[in-house]
Design a protein around this motif. Sequence first.
Motif, PDB file in Angstrom:
ATOM      1  N   HIS A 181       0.897  -1.195  -0.051  1.00 33.04           N
ATOM      2  CA  HIS A 181      -0.013  -0.033   0.103  1.00 33.04           C
ATOM      3  C   HIS A 181       0.933   1.095   0.125  1.00 33.04           C
ATOM      4  CE1 HIS A 181      -3.336   2.853   0.779  1.00 33.04           C
ATOM      5  NE2 HIS A 181      -4.102   1.959   0.886  1.00 33.04           N
ATOM      6  N   TRP A 182       1.037   1.846  -1.173  1.00 37.41           N
ATOM      7  CA  TRP A 182       2.154   2.763  -1.437  1.00 37.41           C
ATOM      8  C   TRP A 182       1.762   3.975  -0.756  1.00 37.41           C
ATOM      9  CZ3 TRP A 182       7.079   1.916  -2.801  1.00 37.41           C
ATOM     10  CH2 TRP A 182       7.380   0.754  -3.301  1.00 37.41           C
ATOM     11  N   ASP A 183       0.614   4.468  -0.820  1.00 40.97           N
ATOM     12  CA  ASP A 183       0.004   5.600  -0.159  1.00 40.97           C
ATOM     13  C   ASP A 183       0.180   5.753   1.167  1.00 40.97           C
ATOM     14  OD1 ASP A 183      -0.971   6.760  -2.667  1.00 40.97           O
ATOM     15  OD2 ASP A 183      -2.896   6.165  -2.424  1.00 40.97           O
ATOM     16  N   ASN A 184      -0.257   4.656   1.999  1.00 46.69           N
ATOM     17  CA  ASN A 184       0.105   4.708   3.542  1.00 46.69           C
ATOM     18  C   ASN A 184       1.654   4.711   3.855  1.00 46.69           C
ATOM     19  OD1 ASN A 184      -2.462   4.886   4.205  1.00 46.69           O
ATOM     20  ND2 ASN A 184      -3.033   2.656   3.909  1.00 46.69           N
ATOM     21  N   MET A 185       2.490   3.873   2.845  1.00 43.93           N
ATOM     22  CA  MET A 185       3.879   3.723   3.245  1.00 43.93           C
ATOM     23  C   MET A 185       4.398   5.366   2.861  1.00 43.93           C
ATOM     24  SD  MET A 185       5.774   1.484   3.909  1.00 43.93           S
ATOM     25  CE  MET A 185       7.036   2.166   5.144  1.00 43.93           C
TER      26      MET A 185
END
Length: 373
Positions: free
Chosen positions: A80-84
Amino acid sequence: MSEPFSKPVVVIDNGSYNIKAGFACDNHPVSIFRTTVGRPKYLNGTYGRGYYDVYIGDEAIERSKDLDLCYPVRQGKIIHWDNMERIWHHIFYRELKVAPEDRSVILSCAPTTSWDDKVKCCEIFFETLNVPALCIKPQSILALFGTGLTTGMSVDLGRSLTEINPVYEGGSIAYANMQTNLAGDTVMQYITDSLAKRGYDFGEDTTDIVDSIMKQCLYSTLEATAPRKREDYTRTYTLPSGEVIDVSDEAFYGAEMYFQPDVVFGKSMPCLSLQEALATALAKCDNELQDELCESMVTHGGLVAGITGFNKRMVREVQALTGKNANVIGSPESYSVAWLGGATFAGMGESKKIWVNKKLFEEFGERIVRNRF
């Protein structure tokens, strides 16, 4: 934007369970927190339609009753790139309290991280966070650096992944990488189920209690198949209420599953024992390297430090299976060994040759990532 190395480098070690961050001039991470992002449950997934608070790390865990939790790293892979990205932003502005445009960054990754994921990391750090320079290194290599080695076997015992990766002269032997398909999450589920069968239900505190049992009580013994005196392996745990419970079976079998998973679960399991995975990884390497690799096995990760006797048992099992002399190098702070390796690497004069700065990435893109990382 400052010169890439005019200020201490920021070192970030991504983990599925915890993330570690700090400065290369230190000998310990400044911040260690859960790799978790939480958003209010009342949103029902309709993010972005109005203002709401986003909680990160331990704050999210503390408010888990009211939040939908996301774990952006799973089995070493960012899913989950947005959360990372939110977590990385949080590290700079809330944890380290520095501007990212002033700091070069060493970022750890799993040995099996794809080129596409490395490019994505570069895009976020250069285009969103605006850092001047970035270096991405596998955790297996950094763990050896953190132990003072450049050649050996990295044995990463994490919460969602147990991974073995041979390293030679600071380079990963990628084709010999092995995974066991059994990790800390498996141990946690086993202990949870075992206690439930005995009538213990801790409700919303179950995760915290089981996690504490794993850190305090697990142990390995060299006499796993021999008769033992009851007092030699009795383990108790004191609950928050003050009640003392016997966790002897959970403490023994929770660690033993790494070496005898079929015995613990009473059935054939789709996983390898730790010694089988290590022997297979060794067999994939050139014969002339095997002895040197076997004599420098480095255990690291959030789980191993809490298992008494684990390294000694691992030595015996590997020697029995391979017929080679084995030596395991552990640390009481095994959870931060890879981070320390990143800090060590930042101080090496030769390391500057493989960093990518923002201008290079803008000019060459994916090609420079493949060339340097």
